[in-house]
Design a protein around this motif. Structure first.
Motif, PDB file in Angstrom:
ATOM      1  N   PRO A   1       0.867  -1.239  -0.035  1.00 51.91           N
ATOM      2  CA  PRO A   1       0.022   0.100   0.033  1.00 51.91           C
ATOM      3  C   PRO A   1       0.814   1.200   0.102  1.00 51.91           C
ATOM      4  O   PRO A   1       2.015   1.298   0.459  1.00 51.91           O
ATOM      5  CB  PRO A   1      -0.767   0.002   1.201  1.00 51.91           C
ATOM      6  N   SER A   2       0.475   2.287  -0.738  1.00 55.03           N
ATOM      7  CA  SER A   2       1.180   3.572  -0.827  1.00 55.03           C
ATOM      8  C   SER A   2       0.748   4.689   0.232  1.00 55.03           C
ATOM      9  O   SER A   2       1.392   5.670   0.243  1.00 55.03           O
ATOM     10  CB  SER A   2       1.019   4.247  -2.332  1.00 55.03           C
ATOM     11  N   ASN A   3      -0.285   4.371   0.887  1.00 55.03           N
ATOM     12  CA  ASN A   3      -0.901   5.635   1.628  1.00 55.03           C
ATOM     13  C   ASN A   3      -0.665   4.978   3.208  1.00 55.03           C
ATOM     14  O   ASN A   3      -1.751   5.321   3.984  1.00 55.03           O
ATOM     15  CB  ASN A   3      -2.211   5.720   1.321  1.00 55.03           C
TER      16      ASN A   3
ATOM     17  N   GLY B   1      -5.082  -2.037   9.107  1.00 54.50           N
ATOM     18  CA  GLY B   1      -5.644  -1.280   7.863  1.00 54.50           C
ATOM     19  C   GLY B   1      -5.583  -2.161   6.648  1.00 54.50           C
ATOM     20  O   GLY B   1      -5.160  -3.300   6.809  1.00 54.50           O
ATOM     21  N   GLU B   2      -6.080  -2.065   5.689  1.00 56.03           N
ATOM     22  CA  GLU B   2      -6.157  -2.910   4.590  1.00 56.03           C
ATOM     23  C   GLU B   2      -6.532  -1.916   3.130  1.00 56.03           C
ATOM     24  O   GLU B   2      -6.893  -0.599   3.164  1.00 56.03           O
ATOM     25  CB  GLU B   2      -7.230  -3.825   4.653  1.00 56.03           C
ATOM     26  N   ASP B   3      -6.141  -2.589   2.057  1.00 54.82           N
ATOM     27  CA  ASP B   3      -6.344  -2.068   0.830  1.00 54.82           C
ATOM     28  C   ASP B   3      -6.681  -3.354  -0.029  1.00 54.82           C
ATOM     29  O   ASP B   3      -7.250  -3.973   0.390  1.00 54.82           O
ATOM     30  CB  ASP B   3      -5.294  -1.384  -0.135  1.00 54.82           C
ATOM     31  N   THR B   4      -7.077  -3.080  -1.242  1.00 55.78           N
ATOM     32  CA  THR B   4      -7.494  -4.123  -2.055  1.00 55.78           C
ATOM     33  C   THR B   4      -6.862  -5.586  -2.174  1.00 55.78           C
ATOM     34  O   THR B   4      -7.336  -6.465  -2.212  1.00 55.78           O
ATOM     35  CB  THR B   4      -7.930  -3.737  -3.413  1.00 55.78           C
TER      36      THR B   4
ATOM     37  N   TRP C   1      -3.637  -5.889   0.250  1.00 57.08           N
ATOM     38  CA  TRP C   1      -3.091  -6.403   1.524  1.00 57.08           C
ATOM     39  C   TRP C   1      -4.037  -5.894   2.637  1.00 57.08           C
ATOM     40  O   TRP C   1      -4.781  -4.946   2.712  1.00 57.08           O
ATOM     41  CB  TRP C   1      -1.886  -5.581   1.680  1.00 57.08           C
ATOM     42  N   THR C   2      -3.746  -6.801   3.777  1.00 55.11           N
ATOM     43  CA  THR C   2      -4.073  -6.203   5.283  1.00 55.11           C
ATOM     44  C   THR C   2      -2.927  -6.115   6.000  1.00 55.11           C
ATOM     45  O   THR C   2      -1.998  -6.962   5.825  1.00 55.11           O
ATOM     46  CB  THR C   2      -5.162  -7.526   5.898  1.00 55.11           C
ATOM     47  N   TRP C   3      -2.849  -5.137   6.586  1.00 58.18           N
ATOM     48  CA  TRP C   3      -1.622  -4.842   7.608  1.00 58.18           C
ATOM     49  C   TRP C   3      -1.757  -4.665   8.875  1.00 58.18           C
ATOM     50  O   TRP C   3      -2.941  -4.122   9.430  1.00 58.18           O
ATOM     51  CB  TRP C   3      -0.793  -3.540   6.934  1.00 58.18           C
TER      52      TRP C   3
END
Length: 565
Positions: free
Chosen positions: A14-16, A91-94, A96-98
């Protein structure tokens, strides 16, 4: 460059993110990797961030969206405890979950324990006390860990235990009501017998009748204590297929297994109480905490349960790491062609000290040059940075390596400047006949990690070039039953020019559990000398089994390993 497919571990992160990543991989699992991070505008505090590739995990593993969410919820519910890795955010994006967590900057506990030796009574008691403190706190919150084993026991920078990895954790008590669990999970040497022997008529991974997960944790704690004391597990799995377990049950715990005779007599009742096959008769946490062996005085333990002497503890543990070159390597590992799933219970494992001819599997060890988009992207140990006088570089005229074709390379044969640098390297102490920790390591030390670093000491130095050393390593793997393809002369020449290569190793340990990683070979300029450094980087599997593997390889190439005088 186009982004990697979403099912790949090489997919862009993720970039954000609300923090800044400051390392390569420092830990890895079947579908997750861990990196260090810091706040966006500050160098501290350093935290650990676990990245889970969702599609890869859901498609290739047994992890589903519900289980992933449960891991985060339960970890956050635990809150803060001195002996548990704290969950800070998620958190997560489409893709990854981190999960952002407290960093265990002391590394893996069982990386620092000698296989088949253990750590002695005081140190074992110290870490067992902290483990019970962590498990007691979890259970007070209604949460069972369900995967207590060496891979999940980490250390702080001061050497205190930090329990990690809550991917298999379960809520066994809610609103005061006990709940039974049905999922078959855990690692066979550490799993409770009621999980393995339960009836599974509908699905292989679900029991018809549930088990009490908190009581199963007690069994696993007992096995961990056993390993701390003797450096090996009491059996491969708690079933009748294990000769050691079968005798343990048949003799009503009066086994003739020599490992049991190494245990302190005053704690045998505690061990047998935790390793009680009948879960209804197994020791409770209260019985453990009030046992005379548990309540004994310990010079390393403060009244608040923390490390009273971090430097002294690290020094003692480092002095116990030893490779005996007089003993022939024991081929207790065998290669295999597919990854092991920690949730699978192998039908016929073998203990690490069992006859290796009982293990018949195929290897898939392949030498390769590291490339940026391969799964190997591990953090280099910090001691190899140039400010320590050690760097990876191309050879120059002034530092061409001497020939050691006819003699054992000893540290005294190198210039004093090189000796001074290497005297600060803790990994060299394990190659002495009578290991002792040099004053140069301890006199300025203030923390546990100043003596015993977070990175693994499974490494050695050799005066040989890469092209001369790699064939010896592949021969060693072959002799240990892990066949590998000999490199062509052109490949060796390319690796020599690059100054780096690695052997990817996938195998089964002596208990037929998965053991995977890399042997990293790199040119290192140390002072005015050129050497080759060989690091053994475990990706997955039991740390003590990985150390056995490292020791076996080192014994096979003993004549080219740099040793202290």
């Amino acid at each position: 460059m186009a982004p990697a497919p979403p099912g790949s571990q090489a997919a862009p992160l993720p970039s954000n993110l609300p923090f800044r990543l400051v390392s390569k991989t420092i830990g890895q699992g079947a579908y997750a990797s861990i990196r260090k991070a810091v706040p966006l505008n500050a160098p501290k505090p350093v935290i650990a961030v676990k990245f889970i590739n969702k599609e890869h995990a859901f498609r290739m593993g047994r992890l589903g969206p519900k289980q992933l969410k449960m891991e985060i919820v339960l970890h956050q519910h635990l809150g803060k405890h001195h002996n548990i890795i704290q969950c800070l955010a998620s958190g997560e994006d489409t893709i990854w979950t981190w999960i952002a967590m407290e960093l265990a900057d002391g590394g893996d506990l069982f990386d620092k324990i000698e296989a088949d030796e253990g750590v002695g009574v005081d140190i074992a008691h110290f870490y067992f006390t902290q483990l019970i403190s962590a498990v007691s706190f979890m259970h007070s919150k209604g949460i069972a860990h369900r995967d207590l084993k060496p891979e999940n026991v980490l250390l702080s920078g001061d050497g205190d235990l930090k329990l990690a990895d809550f991917g298999l954790a379960a809520l066994f008590k809610k609103d005061g009501q006990l709940r039974m669990c049905n999922t078959v999970c855990g690692s066979p040497p550490y799993i409770a017998p009621e999980i393995v022997s339960g009836r599974r008529s509908k699905r292989r991974d679900l029991l018809d009748d549930g088990y009490a997960a908190n009581i199963c944790d007690i069994w696993s704690c007992g096995v961990v204590l056993f390993v701390l004391l003797v450096g090996n597990t009491p059996w491969d799995e708690p079933t009748q297929q294990s000769e050691e377990f079968r005798e343990y049950v048949a003799t009503n715990k009066q086994t003739t297994d020599p490992l049991w005779h190494q245990l302190p007599q005053d704690m045998l009742s505690l061990m047998r109480g935790m390793l009680e096959v009948d879960p209804n008769q197994r020791y409770t946490l209260e019985q453990i905490r009030t046992h005379p062996w548990f309540t004994r005085r310990n010079p390393y333990l403060t009244s608040s349960g923390k490390n009273a002497n971090p430097v002294g503890l690290a020094t003692q543990m480092l002095s116990q790491l030893r490779i005996d070159f007089s003993q022939p390597p024991s081929a207790s590992q065998r290669g295999f062609s597919q990854d092991s799933d920690a949730m699978d219970i192998d039908s016929a494992p073998h203990r690490s000290r069992a006859n290796p001819t009982n293990i018949n599997m195929i290897s898939s060890t392949q030498p390769e040059t590291p490339i940026a988009d391969t799964p190997f992207d591990w953090e280099r140990p910090p001691r190899l940075s140039s400010h320590d006088g050690i760097s990876a570089s191309q050879p120059s005229e002034h530092n061409q390596r001497p020939s050691y074709a006819t003699q054992q390379p000893m540290l005294s044969q190198f210039p004093s400047s090189t000796q001074d640098i290497l005297s600060q390297d803790p990994s060299l102490t394990q190659f002495t006949t009578n290991p002792s920790v040099p004053m140069t390591l301890t006199q300025a030390a203030r923390h546990f990690k100043d003596v015993l670093p977070s990175y693994s000491l499974a490494r050695f130095l050799s005066p040989l070039s890469l092209s001369a050393l790699i064939p010896l390593l592949t021969d060693a793997l072959h002799n240990l039953g892990i066949p590998s393809t000999p490199a062509a002369e052109e490949q060796l020449a390319q690796w020599e020019r690059d100054g780096e290569a690695n052997l990817r190793v996938k195998m089964a340990d002596g208990r037929r559990q998965g053991l995977n990683g890399h042997i990293v070979i790199e040119r290192a300029i140390i002072g005015m000398d050129t050497m080759t450094e060989v690091r053994f980087v475990k990706a997955s599997g039991d740390p003590l089994e990985w150390r056995r593997f490292f020791k076996n390889v080192v014994c096979c190439v003993a004549d080219v390993v740099v040793r202290p005088n």
